[in-house]
Design a protein around this motif. Structure first.
Motif, mmCIF file in Angstrom:
data_model
loop_
_atom_site.group_PDB
_atom_site.id
_atom_site.type_symbol
_atom_site.label_atom_id
_atom_site.label_comp_id
_atom_site.label_asym_id
_atom_site.label_seq_id
_atom_site.Cartn_x
_atom_site.Cartn_y
_atom_site.Cartn_z
ATOM 1 N N GLU A 12 38.343 -20.079 63.032
ATOM 2 C CA GLU A 12 39.517 -19.409 63.734
ATOM 3 C C GLU A 12 40.225 -18.762 62.660
ATOM 4 O OE1 GLU A 12 41.608 -22.460 66.157
ATOM 5 O OE2 GLU A 12 39.944 -23.208 66.723
ATOM 6 N N ARG A 13 40.491 -17.379 63.164
ATOM 7 C CA ARG A 13 41.251 -16.403 62.119
ATOM 8 C C ARG A 13 42.663 -16.206 62.661
ATOM 9 N NH1 ARG A 13 37.093 -15.257 58.918
ATOM 10 N NH2 ARG A 13 35.134 -14.699 59.906
ATOM 11 N N ALA A 14 43.411 -16.433 61.872
ATOM 12 C CA ALA A 14 45.075 -16.128 62.203
ATOM 13 C C ALA A 14 45.457 -14.640 61.766
ATOM 14 C CB ALA A 14 45.695 -17.195 61.670
ATOM 15 N N TRP A 15 46.332 -14.296 62.168
ATOM 16 C CA TRP A 15 47.066 -13.012 61.443
ATOM 17 C C TRP A 15 48.165 -13.281 60.684
ATOM 18 C CZ3 TRP A 15 45.432 -7.788 62.407
ATOM 19 C CH2 TRP A 15 43.911 -7.540 63.212
ATOM 20 N N HIS A 16 48.452 -12.666 59.607
ATOM 21 C CA HIS A 16 49.400 -12.992 58.838
ATOM 22 C C HIS A 16 50.141 -11.371 58.320
ATOM 23 C CE1 HIS A 16 48.682 -17.138 58.239
ATOM 24 N NE2 HIS A 16 47.371 -16.544 57.766
ATOM 25 N N VAL A 17 51.376 -11.294 58.511
ATOM 26 C CA VAL A 17 52.066 -10.172 57.921
ATOM 27 C C VAL A 17 52.734 -10.502 56.692
ATOM 28 C CG1 VAL A 17 54.076 -10.345 59.448
ATOM 29 C CG2 VAL A 17 53.306 -8.080 58.845
ATOM 30 N N VAL A 18 52.772 -9.533 55.661
ATOM 31 C CA VAL A 18 53.487 -9.400 54.501
ATOM 32 C C VAL A 18 54.302 -8.349 54.407
ATOM 33 C CG1 VAL A 18 53.125 -9.665 51.874
ATOM 34 C CG2 VAL A 18 51.612 -10.582 53.267
ATOM 35 N N ASP A 19 55.788 -8.514 54.138
ATOM 36 C CA ASP A 19 56.487 -7.689 53.758
ATOM 37 C C ASP A 19 56.668 -7.521 52.269
ATOM 38 O OD1 ASP A 19 58.516 -5.777 53.735
ATOM 39 O OD2 ASP A 19 60.245 -6.937 54.471
ATOM 40 N N ALA A 20 56.103 -6.236 51.884
ATOM 41 C CA ALA A 20 55.850 -6.010 50.375
ATOM 42 C C ALA A 20 57.061 -5.523 49.494
ATOM 43 C CB ALA A 20 54.446 -5.139 50.107
ATOM 44 N N GLU A 21 58.404 -5.409 50.415
ATOM 45 C CA GLU A 21 59.372 -4.827 49.521
ATOM 46 C C GLU A 21 60.151 -5.571 48.672
ATOM 47 O OE1 GLU A 21 63.741 -3.027 51.013
ATOM 48 O OE2 GLU A 21 62.707 -3.933 52.535
ATOM 49 N N GLY A 22 59.829 -5.144 47.213
ATOM 50 C CA GLY A 22 60.352 -5.759 46.286
ATOM 51 C C GLY A 22 59.293 -6.743 45.709
ATOM 52 N N LEU A 23 58.282 -7.073 46.101
ATOM 53 C CA LEU A 23 57.260 -7.947 45.708
ATOM 54 C C LEU A 23 56.292 -7.289 44.426
ATOM 55 C CD1 LEU A 23 55.695 -9.342 48.931
ATOM 56 C CD2 LEU A 23 57.488 -10.189 47.165
ATOM 57 N N VAL A 24 56.097 -8.129 43.573
ATOM 58 C CA VAL A 24 55.465 -7.344 42.323
ATOM 59 C C VAL A 24 53.975 -7.134 42.884
ATOM 60 C CG1 VAL A 24 54.454 -7.951 40.099
ATOM 61 C CG2 VAL A 24 56.934 -8.601 40.532
ATOM 62 N N LEU A 25 53.408 -6.037 42.503
ATOM 63 C CA LEU A 25 51.819 -5.778 42.933
ATOM 64 C C LEU A 25 50.930 -6.884 42.776
ATOM 65 C CD1 LEU A 25 50.335 -3.616 44.664
ATOM 66 C CD2 LEU A 25 49.943 -2.468 42.404
ATOM 67 N N GLY A 26 50.953 -7.284 41.709
ATOM 68 C CA GLY A 26 49.617 -8.158 41.246
ATOM 69 C C GLY A 26 49.900 -9.593 41.764
ATOM 70 N N ARG A 27 51.101 -10.145 41.679
ATOM 71 C CA ARG A 27 51.379 -11.488 42.468
ATOM 72 C C ARG A 27 51.135 -11.417 43.654
ATOM 73 N NH1 ARG A 27 54.453 -14.528 38.463
ATOM 74 N NH2 ARG A 27 54.773 -13.230 36.650
ATOM 75 N N MET A 28 51.392 -10.586 44.409
ATOM 76 C CA MET A 28 51.274 -10.306 45.996
ATOM 77 C C MET A 28 49.969 -10.281 46.272
ATOM 78 S SD MET A 28 52.152 -7.364 48.578
ATOM 79 C CE MET A 28 51.118 -6.162 47.699
ATOM 80 N N ALA A 29 48.966 -9.335 45.343
ATOM 81 C CA ALA A 29 47.732 -9.489 45.721
ATOM 82 C C ALA A 29 46.757 -10.489 45.333
ATOM 83 C CB ALA A 29 47.082 -8.104 44.938
#
Length: 152
Positions: A12-29
């Motif tokens: 089963e696949r869920a959908w997630h949304v990430v607000d990238a505002e102010g997030l560090v690129l590598g840690r978010m990735a």
């Protein structure tokens, strides 16, 4: 006792949304790649795509720490002799923020057919709007990825 292996119809696949505002690129990735692979699920199997769909909005507001914006290079090759092109991460983030985030997450996925299949479940948008409201995405909180730059 035999090892349990999930069937593709049982995933089963869920959908997630990430607000990238102010997030560090590598840690978010890294967290996004973990969800795309399915490592957050108890039925994770390395040879199957058990991950969820991820939508990243505000990709133009991610943060690069240190001197990565000026020192880190992005390479691409045309396939012809002498066709190596390079640019800085800061310039790529200004001109193509969605491609910058997609490329970073791609580097953290397996380098085979399975990784390409996982990358198709990633949707990246530079602004705050996305056309996937019908899927009712859940917010994905990424702890420890907020930038502390300028929080004096």
């Amino acid at each position: 006792m035999p090892t349990y292996s999930p069937k593709t119809k049982d995933i089963e696949r869920a959908w997630h949304v990430v607000d990238a505002e102010g997030l560090v690129l590598g840690r978010m990735a890294t967290e996004v790649a973990r969800v795309l692979r399915g490592k957050h699920k108890p039925e994770f199997t390395p040879h199957l795509d058990t991950g969820d769909h991820v939508i990243i909005v505000n990709a133009d507001k991610v943060v690069l720490t240190g001197n990565k914006a000026t020192d880190k290079q992005v390479y691409r090759h045309s396939g012809y002799p002498g066709g190596l092109h390079q640019t800085t991460y800061g310039h790529l983030l200004e001109t193509q923020p969605a491609e910058t985030v997609r490329r970073t997450v791609k580097g953290m996925l397996p380098k085979n057919r399975l990784g390409r299949q996982m990358l198709r479940k990633l949707k990246v948008y530079a602004g705050p709007a996305h056309p996937h409201e019908a899927q009712k995405p859940l917010p994905l909180e990424i702890a420890g990825a907020r930038s502390h730059i300028g929080d004096s």
